[in-house]
Design a protein around this motif. Structure first.
Motif, PDB file in Angstrom:
ATOM      1  N   LEU A 258     -13.688  10.768   7.243  1.00  0.00           N
ATOM      2  CA  LEU A 258     -14.840  10.352   6.456  1.00  0.00           C
ATOM      3  C   LEU A 258     -14.752  10.929   5.045  1.00  0.00           C
ATOM      4  CD1 LEU A 258     -17.647  10.891   9.103  1.00  0.00           C
ATOM      5  CD2 LEU A 258     -16.605   8.725   8.441  1.00  0.00           C
ATOM      6  N   GLU A 259     -15.280  10.182   4.105  1.00  0.00           N
ATOM      7  CA  GLU A 259     -15.324  10.660   2.735  1.00  0.00           C
ATOM      8  C   GLU A 259     -16.287  11.841   2.624  1.00  0.00           C
ATOM      9  OE1 GLU A 259     -13.274   9.679   0.612  1.00  0.00           O
ATOM     10  OE2 GLU A 259     -12.508   7.832   1.525  1.00  0.00           O
ATOM     11  N   ARG A 260     -16.090  12.629   1.578  1.00  0.00           N
ATOM     12  CA  ARG A 260     -16.905  13.821   1.402  1.00  0.00           C
ATOM     13  C   ARG A 260     -18.380  13.458   1.239  1.00  0.00           C
ATOM     14  NH1 ARG A 260     -15.537  18.877  -0.144  1.00  0.00           N
ATOM     15  NH2 ARG A 260     -13.388  18.142  -0.558  1.00  0.00           N
TER      16      ARG A 260
ATOM     17  N   VAL B  25     -23.477   2.126   7.171  1.00  0.00           N
ATOM     18  CA  VAL B  25     -22.021   1.978   7.029  1.00  0.00           C
ATOM     19  C   VAL B  25     -21.500   3.246   6.356  1.00  0.00           C
ATOM     20  CG1 VAL B  25     -20.143   0.639   6.030  1.00  0.00           C
ATOM     21  CG2 VAL B  25     -22.197  -0.524   6.870  1.00  0.00           C
ATOM     22  N   PHE B  26     -20.550   3.896   6.987  1.00  0.00           N
ATOM     23  CA  PHE B  26     -19.953   5.120   6.464  1.00  0.00           C
ATOM     24  C   PHE B  26     -18.572   4.803   5.887  1.00  0.00           C
ATOM     25  CE2 PHE B  26     -22.880   6.283   9.804  1.00  0.00           C
ATOM     26  CZ  PHE B  26     -23.571   7.362   9.271  1.00  0.00           C
TER      27      PHE B  26
ATOM     28  N   ASN C 138     -21.309  12.509   6.036  1.00  0.00           N
ATOM     29  CA  ASN C 138     -22.057  13.010   7.188  1.00  0.00           C
ATOM     30  C   ASN C 138     -22.883  14.230   6.798  1.00  0.00           C
ATOM     31  OD1 ASN C 138     -22.838  12.899   9.908  1.00  0.00           O
ATOM     32  ND2 ASN C 138     -21.295  14.395  10.514  1.00  0.00           N
ATOM     33  N   ALA C 139     -23.449  14.187   5.604  1.00  0.00           N
ATOM     34  CA  ALA C 139     -24.234  15.333   5.131  1.00  0.00           C
ATOM     35  C   ALA C 139     -25.491  15.551   5.969  1.00  0.00           C
ATOM     36  CB  ALA C 139     -24.607  15.135   3.657  1.00  0.00           C
ATOM     37  N   GLN C 140     -26.035  14.461   6.525  1.00  0.00           N
ATOM     38  CA  GLN C 140     -27.247  14.572   7.343  1.00  0.00           C
ATOM     39  C   GLN C 140     -26.936  14.791   8.815  1.00  0.00           C
ATOM     40  OE1 GLN C 140     -29.580  11.083   6.589  1.00  0.00           O
ATOM     41  NE2 GLN C 140     -29.865  11.562   4.409  1.00  0.00           N
ATOM     42  N   HIS C 141     -25.674  14.957   9.152  1.00  0.00           N
ATOM     43  CA  HIS C 141     -25.245  15.222  10.534  1.00  0.00           C
ATOM     44  C   HIS C 141     -25.707  14.121  11.481  1.00  0.00           C
ATOM     45  CE1 HIS C 141     -25.093  19.808   9.504  1.00  0.00           C
ATOM     46  NE2 HIS C 141     -24.157  19.101   8.888  1.00  0.00           N
ATOM     47  N   LEU C 142     -25.511  12.876  11.033  1.00  0.00           N
ATOM     48  CA  LEU C 142     -25.859  11.754  11.894  1.00  0.00           C
ATOM     49  C   LEU C 142     -24.764  11.433  12.905  1.00  0.00           C
ATOM     50  CD1 LEU C 142     -27.405   9.345   9.226  1.00  0.00           C
ATOM     51  CD2 LEU C 142     -28.591  10.928  10.758  1.00  0.00           C
ATOM     52  N   LEU C 143     -23.553  11.850  12.627  1.00  0.00           N
ATOM     53  CA  LEU C 143     -22.425  11.559  13.509  1.00  0.00           C
ATOM     54  C   LEU C 143     -22.101  12.789  14.332  1.00  0.00           C
ATOM     55  CD1 LEU C 143     -20.086   9.615  11.054  1.00  0.00           C
ATOM     56  CD2 LEU C 143     -21.825   8.707  12.606  1.00  0.00           C
ATOM     57  N   ALA C 144     -21.844  12.570  15.600  1.00  0.00           N
ATOM     58  CA  ALA C 144     -21.509  13.645  16.533  1.00  0.00           C
ATOM     59  C   ALA C 144     -20.325  13.216  17.370  1.00  0.00           C
ATOM     60  CB  ALA C 144     -22.712  13.983  17.426  1.00  0.00           C
ATOM     61  N   PRO C 145     -19.508  14.145  17.835  1.00  0.00           N
ATOM     62  CA  PRO C 145     -18.344  13.781  18.659  1.00  0.00           C
ATOM     63  C   PRO C 145     -18.750  13.005  19.904  1.00  0.00           C
ATOM     64  CG  PRO C 145     -18.153  16.039  17.912  1.00  0.00           C
ATOM     65  CD  PRO C 145     -19.530  15.579  17.531  1.00  0.00           C
ATOM     66  N   GLY C 146     -17.984  11.964  20.185  1.00  0.00           N
ATOM     67  CA  GLY C 146     -18.232  11.134  21.346  1.00  0.00           C
ATOM     68  C   GLY C 146     -18.957   9.842  21.064  1.00  0.00           C
ATOM     69  N   MET C 147     -19.522   9.667  19.870  1.00  0.00           N
ATOM     70  CA  MET C 147     -20.234   8.429  19.552  1.00  0.00           C
ATOM     71  C   MET C 147     -19.263   7.266  19.433  1.00  0.00           C
ATOM     72  SD  MET C 147     -23.141   9.426  16.761  1.00  0.00           S
ATOM     73  CE  MET C 147     -24.580  10.390  17.214  1.00  0.00           C
ATOM     74  N   SER C 148     -19.688   6.106  19.887  1.00  0.00           N
ATOM     75  CA  SER C 148     -18.880   4.893  19.773  1.00  0.00           C
ATOM     76  C   SER C 148     -19.083   4.280  18.394  1.00  0.00           C
ATOM     77  CB  SER C 148     -19.268   3.882  20.854  1.00  0.00           C
ATOM     78  OG  SER C 148     -19.023   4.405  22.143  1.00  0.00           O
TER      79      SER C 148
ATOM     80  N   PRO D 238      -1.489   5.325   5.570  1.00  0.00           N
ATOM     81  CA  PRO D 238      -2.395   6.416   5.172  1.00  0.00           C
ATOM     82  C   PRO D 238      -2.931   6.193   3.761  1.00  0.00           C
ATOM     83  CG  PRO D 238      -0.428   7.296   6.220  1.00  0.00           C
ATOM     84  CD  PRO D 238      -0.186   5.826   6.018  1.00  0.00           C
ATOM     85  N   GLY D 239      -4.208   6.493   3.583  1.00  0.00           N
ATOM     86  CA  GLY D 239      -4.859   6.352   2.294  1.00  0.00           C
ATOM     87  C   GLY D 239      -5.668   5.082   2.130  1.00  0.00           C
ATOM     88  N   GLN D 240      -5.548   4.124   3.045  1.00  0.00           N
ATOM     89  CA  GLN D 240      -6.308   2.875   2.918  1.00  0.00           C
ATOM     90  C   GLN D 240      -7.789   3.125   3.196  1.00  0.00           C
ATOM     91  OE1 GLN D 240      -4.294   0.337   5.703  1.00  0.00           O
ATOM     92  NE2 GLN D 240      -2.806  -0.379   4.195  1.00  0.00           N
ATOM     93  N   HIS D 241      -8.633   2.383   2.497  1.00  0.00           N
ATOM     94  CA  HIS D 241     -10.077   2.530   2.641  1.00  0.00           C
ATOM     95  C   HIS D 241     -10.545   1.849   3.926  1.00  0.00           C
ATOM     96  CE1 HIS D 241     -10.585   4.253  -1.344  1.00  0.00           C
ATOM     97  NE2 HIS D 241      -9.741   3.331  -1.809  1.00  0.00           N
ATOM     98  N   ALA D 242     -11.619   2.394   4.468  1.00  0.00           N
ATOM     99  CA  ALA D 242     -12.158   1.865   5.714  1.00  0.00           C
ATOM    100  C   ALA D 242     -13.667   2.079   5.719  1.00  0.00           C
ATOM    101  CB  ALA D 242     -11.521   2.544   6.929  1.00  0.00           C
ATOM    102  N   THR D 243     -14.327   1.301   6.538  1.00  0.00           N
ATOM    103  CA  THR D 243     -15.762   1.441   6.770  1.00  0.00           C
ATOM    104  C   THR D 243     -15.986   1.650   8.257  1.00  0.00           C
ATOM    105  OG1 THR D 243     -16.015  -0.960   6.972  1.00  0.00           O
ATOM    106  CG2 THR D 243     -16.376   0.026   4.789  1.00  0.00           C
ATOM    107  N   VAL D 244     -17.028   2.400   8.573  1.00  0.00           N
ATOM    108  CA  VAL D 244     -17.322   2.757   9.954  1.00  0.00           C
ATOM    109  C   VAL D 244     -18.770   2.409  10.245  1.00  0.00           C
ATOM    110  CG1 VAL D 244     -17.394   4.602  11.657  1.00  0.00           C
ATOM    111  CG2 VAL D 244     -15.618   4.613   9.896  1.00  0.00           C
ATOM    112  N   GLU D 245     -18.974   1.639  11.303  1.00  0.00           N
ATOM    113  CA  GLU D 245     -20.317   1.309  11.780  1.00  0.00           C
ATOM    114  C   GLU D 245     -20.531   2.004  13.119  1.00  0.00           C
ATOM    115  OE1 GLU D 245     -20.666  -2.877  11.961  1.00  0.00           O
ATOM    116  OE2 GLU D 245     -20.313  -3.208   9.806  1.00  0.00           O
TER     117      GLU D 245
END
Length: 545
Positions: A522-524, A481-482, A527-537, A466-473
């Protein structure tokens, strides 16, 4: 094979010993040799003197080279066309004499060595094509780039783990009806953003307004009963307290009287006992007197008998007669005392009986007084009953007020509001529809609080903490990259929590690498622009450093 035959001169030098399959030989075509041109030219000029009378292939090749005209090249000498070179090379490679034994002609001993030498001379003066140099350089650059990329990839894989078995998860709040009713208004549309508490659907609330009025009327009636019960308690308390005090006073007086009668009874019983003792004493004295009387009577009778026989004197007879009269008198006195003592005992027994009756009457009065006290205390219990009635009235009032609140809630439930802020999805409600409690109408997705559930292989969890940094595509938004970090690791593989968990206690067991979900937050502001939604791969990558 043509190219091998032309460029590999040592292999062709042995062509007179064996036949190369699939390549026919052609006559009259010269093949280049691998010897340097200057050395051959020097030796070719000295060939007639040194090799006179013998076959000299170098001299013949030198003569042939001088007799064969060369095409001009760039800068004064021409270069032969590629088609001509290819035709000549094909003709040379198809010469059938390359695989045959050398023939002897009139000009000298012919051999395939001469053809090789001539072909090699023609190739020595030809420059290397620029395209070939470019291709070689390009291949070298590609190989170096591939090697550098492989080293980079090896180093990157040692400190990063990634998986494509991941998706976006979030809070999905289902919205359903709390009461039965008819839909009179639908205030939102599909995929509309709403805030927490916004009205979504309205139901017909007239029935619930009537129920609310009835509940309020019942509450007022319960409040009146509570007031009556509150007023009855002081009255009952005063009346029962006075009755109890009177009963207690009467019981105390009767109790004192009972004690007096009981004391008198004890005294009379004592007197009776004394009188009965006197009777016993008188009876004993009477019995003694009777005994003395019988004795003196016997003595008189014996004295009379002896006197008749003149055995005793007259004086003895007189003494015996006097003793007899004295004994008779004493017997009469004892009998009188016994009768008097018996009369006193009978009087004492009568007095005891009379006093015992008085004691019994006193006890009866005590019992009656105690009954009155008990009745007063029972009347006193009415206060508690009134207090219980008061509590009952309060309970009824509370119940009525709760019914009022329930009716108010049911009326409020006719307006269905958003439980959280988010986006409306799965809208399945229409105007005029009759809905039931628990029926799903729509759902609200909170796009401000989403996370990533990545199913990593168990062999990849060695360095994940827990606490390790990660990137999400995200597949939906290529190139973005989030940033995220590891929040937690699930305490079990996904197969363990499935509907049918695996049973490995069997004879046929095949080890399968399990996957364990890892939660990435996700970091604070990512997702301010609401680009991510539940169920996305998504494809998360965790840095292990």
């Amino acid at each position: 094979m043509d190219r091998v035959r032309v460029r590999r001169a040592p292999a062709l030098r042995r062509a007179h010993r064996r036949q190369v399959r699939g390549i026919p030989a052609a006559a009259g075509v010269a093949l280049p040799s691998r010897r340097p041109r200057r050395r051959l030219r020097g030796r070719a000029s000295a060939a007639p003197g040194r090799h006179a009378g013998r076959h000299d292939p170098r001299a013949r090749s030198a003569v042939a080279a001088r007799e064969t005209p060369r095409p001009p090249r760039r800068g004064g000498r021409a270069r032969r066309a590629p088609a001509a070179r290819r035709g000549q090379r094909g003709a040379a490679m198809s010469d059938p004499t390359l695989d045959r034994e050398p023939a002897v002609t009139a000009e000298g001993n012919g051999s395939h060595w001469v053809r090789e030498l001539q072909a090699w001379r023609g190739r020595q003066g030809r420059p290397v094509p620029r395209l070939r140099l470019v291709l070689v350089a390009l291949v070298a650059v590609v190989v170096l780039a591939a090697l550098a990329y492989g080293v980079y990839w090896w180093h990157w894989s040692a400190v990063h783990v990634s998986t494509d078995d991941a998706f976006i998860a979030g809070h999905i709040a289902p919205v359903s009806a709390r009461v039965t009713g008819t839909v009179v208004a639908v205030l939102v549309a599909d995929n509309q953003d709403v805030k927490a508490g916004d009205a979504l659907v309205r139901l017909d609330g007239r029935d619930y307004e009537v129920a609310l009025a009835q509940a309020r009327a019942a509450a007022e009636a319960a409040r009146g009963e509570l007031q009556n019960a509150t007023a009855n308690i002081p009255l009952t308390d005063e009346s029962t307290r006075s009755l109890l005090q009177e009963a207690d006073a009467s019981l105390a007086a009767i109790g004192h009287a009972q004690e007096g009668t009981e004391h008198d009874l004890e005294q009379k019983r004592s007197d009776l006992a004394a009188r009965q003792s006197a009777v016993e004493a008188a009876r004993a004295a009477h019995q003694a007197a009777e005994s003395d009387f019988e004795r003196v009577k016997l003595d008189r009778d014996r004295a009379i008998e002896l006197y008749r026989k003149e055995l005793v004197a007259r004086q003895d007879l007189d003494h015996a007669e006097a003793a007899f009269k004295n004994g008779a008198a004493m017997l009469d006195v004892a009998a009188h005392r016994l009768r008097q003592a018996q009369d006193d005992a009978r009087q004492g027994a009568a007095a005891v009986q009379s006093q015992a009756a008085a004691v019994a009457q006193a006890r009866q009065r005590v019992v009656q007084s105690r009954a009155q006290v008990s009745n007063a205390r029972t009347q006193r219990q009415q206060v508690r009953l009134r207090e219980a009635d008061l509590e009952t009235a309060r309970g009824k009032l509370d119940l009525a007020l709760a019914n009022v609140k329930q009716a108010q809630l049911n009326l409020d439930y006719t307006t269905i509001r958003a439980p959280i802020a988010g986006r409306v999805t799965r809208k399945a409600v229409e105007l005029g529809q009759v809905v039931a409690p628990g029926q799903p109408l729509l759902a609200v997705v909170d796009l401000d609080d989403v996370w990533v559930l990545a199913n990593f292989k168990e062999t990849q969890l060695t360095g994940i903490k827990p606490g390790q940094h990660a990137t999400v595509e995200v597949d939906t938004h290529p190139g973005l990259v989030f940033k995220a970090h590891v929040d937690s690791v699930q305490g079990g593989s996904g197969a363990v929590f499935s509907l049918l968990p695996p049973e490995n206690a069997t004879g046929n067991y095949v080890k399968v690498v399990q996957r364990i979900p890892v939660k990435l937050v996700l970091e604070r502001g990512e997702n301010a622009q609401h680009l991510l939604a539940p169920g996305m791969s998504v494809v998360p990558t965790i840095s292990l450093r």
